[in-house]
Design a protein around this motif. Structure first.
Motif, PDB file in Angstrom:
ATOM      1  N   ILE A 105       0.873  -1.169   0.000  1.00 18.54           N
ATOM      2  CA  ILE A 105       0.000   0.000   0.000  1.00 18.54           C
ATOM      3  C   ILE A 105       0.910   1.218   0.000  1.00 18.54           C
ATOM      4  CG2 ILE A 105      -1.707   1.329   1.302  1.00 18.54           C
ATOM      5  CD1 ILE A 105      -2.718  -1.344   2.450  1.00 18.54           C
ATOM      6  N   LYS A 106       0.662   2.125  -0.948  1.00 20.11           N
ATOM      7  CA  LYS A 106       1.503   3.320  -1.037  1.00 20.11           C
ATOM      8  C   LYS A 106       0.648   4.578  -1.084  1.00 20.11           C
ATOM      9  CE  LYS A 106       1.921   2.566  -6.008  1.00 20.11           C
ATOM     10  NZ  LYS A 106       2.778   2.161  -7.091  1.00 20.11           N
ATOM     11  N   HIS A 107       1.160   5.599  -0.420  1.00 14.79           N
ATOM     12  CA  HIS A 107       0.535   6.928  -0.435  1.00 14.79           C
ATOM     13  C   HIS A 107       1.025   7.609  -1.704  1.00 14.79           C
ATOM     14  CE1 HIS A 107       0.567  11.234   1.350  1.00 14.79           C
ATOM     15  NE2 HIS A 107      -0.554  11.020   0.696  1.00 14.79           N
ATOM     16  N   THR A 108       0.097   7.969  -2.598  1.00  9.45           N
ATOM     17  CA  THR A 108       0.515   8.541  -3.878  1.00  9.45           C
ATOM     18  C   THR A 108       0.297  10.048  -3.974  1.00  9.45           C
ATOM     19  OG1 THR A 108      -1.602   8.156  -4.993  1.00  9.45           O
ATOM     20  CG2 THR A 108       0.006   6.361  -5.033  1.00  9.45           C
ATOM     21  N   ASN A 109      -0.581  10.602  -3.164  1.00 14.84           N
ATOM     22  CA  ASN A 109      -0.873  12.025  -3.292  1.00 14.84           C
ATOM     23  C   ASN A 109      -1.709  12.501  -2.114  1.00 14.84           C
ATOM     24  OD1 ASN A 109      -2.905  14.233  -4.355  1.00 14.84           O
ATOM     25  ND2 ASN A 109      -1.093  14.370  -5.639  1.00 14.84           N
ATOM     26  N   THR A 110      -1.483  13.755  -1.722  1.00  9.41           N
ATOM     27  CA  THR A 110      -2.397  14.478  -0.840  1.00  9.41           C
ATOM     28  C   THR A 110      -2.634  15.818  -1.512  1.00  9.41           C
ATOM     29  OG1 THR A 110      -1.605  13.400   1.171  1.00  9.41           O
ATOM     30  CG2 THR A 110      -2.739  15.505   1.446  1.00  9.41           C
ATOM     31  N   SER A 111      -3.876  16.189  -1.682  1.00  6.51           N
ATOM     32  CA  SER A 111      -4.224  17.446  -2.342  1.00  6.51           C
ATOM     33  C   SER A 111      -5.333  18.132  -1.571  1.00  6.51           C
ATOM     34  CB  SER A 111      -4.695  17.197  -3.776  1.00  6.51           C
ATOM     35  OG  SER A 111      -3.655  16.683  -4.553  1.00  6.51           O
TER      36      SER A 111
END
Length: 186
Positions: A105-111
């Protein structure tokens, strides 16, 4: 009329979608534009639920793709209203991608999407105030205030730079000698 309040939890929204080959770019990764479209969708759902009405996106902040998303991964977007103004809301979105085969599981973006509530007359309409239910909600609200202050400060500084560059352009041209550009003035 009494002020309407809604808790952050009321409008928290999660959307998940499996990334299929049709979503891939020529490099085999998922199109950033597709991910932005999904983020806009979850921001709209979250904001519209909070205000029980129609909303539009007015700005997007923090679009930085930290890791690529692959075909076959499940992308999940978590959205919550982090801040409310009079007619606007700041919706924070966290994007993760899960590989079912590896379990990674990877964090790809926070917007951060600024959404504005619109009435039937297409004019901005007041949004419900926010009930902060946890220290995390409070942190996000305070962080949103700081983001707003920094954005104003940044815009003011950028305006000053533009003005000074117009005045001092001749002396500033020398700074371009080590850049990847060529000046071709008539």
């Amino acid at each position: 009329m009494e002020e309407l309040f809604r808790p952050v939890s009321y409008s928290r929204t999660t959307i998940s979608e499996l990334m299929i080959p049709a979503y891939a770019n020529f490099g085999g990764k998922i199109h950033g534009g597709l991910l932005l479209s999904l983020m806009d969708k979850v921001a709209y759902a979250c904001a519209s639920k909070h205000c029980s009405g129609y909303c539009v996106t007015v700005s997007i902040e923090g679009v930085e793709f930290l890791q690529p998303v692959e075909v076959g991964e499940m992308v999940t977007m978590f959205a919550s209203v982090n801040y409310v103004g009079n007619s606007s809301m700041l919706v924070g979105i966290k994007v993760i991608a899960e590989n079912f085969q590896t379990g990674d599981i990877k964090h790809t973006n926070t917007s951060y999407f600024t959404m504005v509530h619109k009435g039937d007359d297409n004019k901005p309409k007041r949004v419900p105030a926010l009930i902060l239910e946890s220290k995390e909600d409070i942190r996000r609200f305070l962080e949103a205030i700081k983001r707003k202050e920094l954005r104003k400060s940044y815009q003011h500084e950028l305006d000053n730079v533009k003005t000074s560059l117009l005045v001092e352009i001749e002396s500033e041209i020398a700074k371009l000698s080590n850049e990847r550009c060529k000046i071709a003035l008539p």
